[in-house]
Design a protein around this motif. Structure first.
Motif, short mmCIF file in Angstrom:
data_model
loop_
_atom_site.label_atom_id
_atom_site.label_comp_id
_atom_site.label_asym_id
_atom_site.label_seq_id
_atom_site.Cartn_x
_atom_site.Cartn_y
_atom_site.Cartn_z
N GLU A 101 -3.04 -20.43 -14.30
CA GLU A 101 -3.43 -19.66 -15.49
C GLU A 101 -3.13 -20.42 -16.77
O GLU A 101 -3.77 -20.22 -17.79
CB GLU A 101 -2.71 -18.31 -15.50
CG GLU A 101 -3.18 -17.37 -14.43
CD GLU A 101 -2.44 -16.04 -14.48
OE1 GLU A 101 -1.68 -15.80 -15.44
OE2 GLU A 101 -2.63 -15.24 -13.55
N THR A 102 -2.13 -21.32 -16.73
CA THR A 102 -1.68 -21.98 -17.96
C THR A 102 -1.83 -23.50 -17.95
O THR A 102 -1.50 -24.16 -18.93
CB THR A 102 -0.19 -21.67 -18.21
OG1 THR A 102 0.58 -22.16 -17.09
CG2 THR A 102 0.04 -20.19 -18.40
N ASN A 103 -2.36 -24.07 -16.86
CA ASN A 103 -2.34 -25.51 -16.73
C ASN A 103 -3.50 -26.03 -15.87
O ASN A 103 -3.89 -25.39 -14.91
CB ASN A 103 -1.00 -25.89 -16.07
CG ASN A 103 -0.76 -27.35 -15.98
OD1 ASN A 103 -0.87 -28.05 -16.98
ND2 ASN A 103 -0.41 -27.83 -14.80
N LYS A 104 -4.00 -27.19 -16.24
CA LYS A 104 -4.98 -27.91 -15.43
C LYS A 104 -4.46 -29.33 -15.31
O LYS A 104 -4.10 -29.95 -16.31
CB LYS A 104 -6.35 -27.91 -16.12
CG LYS A 104 -7.43 -28.66 -15.37
CD LYS A 104 -8.75 -28.55 -16.13
CE LYS A 104 -9.86 -29.28 -15.41
NZ LYS A 104 -11.13 -29.16 -16.14
N SER A 105 -4.38 -29.87 -14.08
CA SER A 105 -3.85 -31.22 -13.91
C SER A 105 -4.53 -31.94 -12.76
O SER A 105 -5.14 -31.32 -11.89
CB SER A 105 -2.34 -31.19 -13.70
OG SER A 105 -2.02 -30.59 -12.47
N MET A 106 -4.39 -33.28 -12.80
CA MET A 106 -5.01 -34.13 -11.80
C MET A 106 -4.28 -35.47 -11.79
O MET A 106 -3.98 -36.02 -12.85
CB MET A 106 -6.48 -34.36 -12.16
CG MET A 106 -7.19 -35.42 -11.35
SD MET A 106 -8.84 -35.85 -12.02
CE MET A 106 -9.73 -34.34 -11.76
N MET A 107 -3.98 -35.98 -10.60
CA MET A 107 -3.40 -37.31 -10.50
C MET A 107 -4.50 -38.35 -10.72
O MET A 107 -5.59 -38.24 -10.16
CB MET A 107 -2.76 -37.55 -9.14
CG MET A 107 -2.13 -38.94 -9.03
SD MET A 107 -1.67 -39.44 -7.37
CE MET A 107 -0.31 -38.38 -7.05
N MET A 108 -4.20 -39.34 -11.56
CA MET A 108 -5.12 -40.44 -11.83
C MET A 108 -4.37 -41.75 -11.59
O MET A 108 -3.32 -41.97 -12.20
CB MET A 108 -5.64 -40.37 -13.27
CG MET A 108 -6.47 -39.14 -13.58
SD MET A 108 -8.02 -39.06 -12.66
CE MET A 108 -8.92 -40.43 -13.37
N VAL A 109 -4.89 -42.59 -10.70
CA VAL A 109 -4.22 -43.83 -10.31
C VAL A 109 -4.96 -45.02 -10.90
O VAL A 109 -6.19 -45.13 -10.79
CB VAL A 109 -4.16 -43.95 -8.77
CG1 VAL A 109 -3.47 -45.24 -8.36
CG2 VAL A 109 -3.45 -42.74 -8.16
N SER A 110 -4.19 -45.92 -11.52
CA SER A 110 -4.75 -47.12 -12.15
C SER A 110 -5.17 -48.12 -11.08
O SER A 110 -4.71 -48.05 -9.93
CB SER A 110 -3.73 -47.77 -13.07
OG SER A 110 -2.76 -48.46 -12.32
N PRO A 111 -6.02 -49.09 -11.44
CA PRO A 111 -6.40 -50.13 -10.48
C PRO A 111 -5.18 -50.91 -9.95
O PRO A 111 -5.21 -51.38 -8.81
CB PRO A 111 -7.32 -51.04 -11.29
CG PRO A 111 -7.90 -50.14 -12.34
CD PRO A 111 -6.79 -49.19 -12.69
N SER A 112 -4.12 -51.03 -10.75
CA SER A 112 -2.93 -51.77 -10.30
C SER A 112 -1.93 -50.89 -9.56
O SER A 112 -0.97 -51.40 -8.99
CB SER A 112 -2.25 -52.44 -11.49
OG SER A 112 -1.75 -51.47 -12.39
N GLY A 113 -2.13 -49.55 -9.56
CA GLY A 113 -1.31 -48.68 -8.73
C GLY A 113 -0.41 -47.68 -9.43
O GLY A 113 0.11 -46.78 -8.78
N PHE A 114 -0.16 -47.80 -10.75
CA PHE A 114 0.66 -46.76 -11.38
C PHE A 114 -0.20 -45.52 -11.60
O PHE A 114 -1.41 -45.58 -11.58
CB PHE A 114 1.33 -47.24 -12.68
CG PHE A 114 0.41 -47.37 -13.86
CD1 PHE A 114 0.19 -46.30 -14.71
CD2 PHE A 114 -0.22 -48.58 -14.14
CE1 PHE A 114 -0.65 -46.42 -15.80
CE2 PHE A 114 -1.05 -48.71 -15.24
CZ PHE A 114 -1.27 -47.63 -16.07
#
Length: 124
Positions: A101-114
């Protein structure tokens, strides 16, 4: 795109012990969020110390080992998502988001891995 907060996020299946460690370092619980990814439930706890530093700890049973991400809260999720994908970031869950209800999130990974936990607070 405006970044509204920026801090570490620890994803673990042993959140209580991680939280206890940070509490022994002077951090206090600020609030928690319960969410469902579609496959499992998880809880995220936000902690803050007296100097104003934050750390978030998410309890996720399915992680094979602890992960540390950078939580990046933004004012415009779609703009930030576009910014990151244009720079080669990908979502390991095939573009799926976690929404409460209060948040939208998503993991996003860089090409180098962080990785970032791209997040936007939903305001009424």
């Amino acid at each position: 795109m405006k970044i509204t907060s920026f801090n570490p996020l620890i994803v673990t299946k042993d959140a209580e012990n991680v939280i206890k460690l940070f509490e022994s370092l002077g951090f206090e619980r600020r609030h928690s969020i319960d969410a469902n990814t579609g496959k499992e439930d998880f809880t995220s706890v936000r902690l803050k110390n007296a100097e104003g530093f934050y750390v978030d700890v998410a309890n996720v049973e399915s992680v094979p080992r602890d992960m540390t991400l950078i939580r990046m809260n933004v004012d415009d999720f779609d703009e930030a998502y576009k910014f990151l994908t244009e720079r080669g970031f990908t979502n390991p869950r095939g573009g799926k988001t976690v929404e409460t209800e209060t948040n939208k999130s998503m993991m996003m990974v860089s090409p180098s891995g962080f990785a970032f936990d791209l997040c936007q607070h939903i305001k009424e």
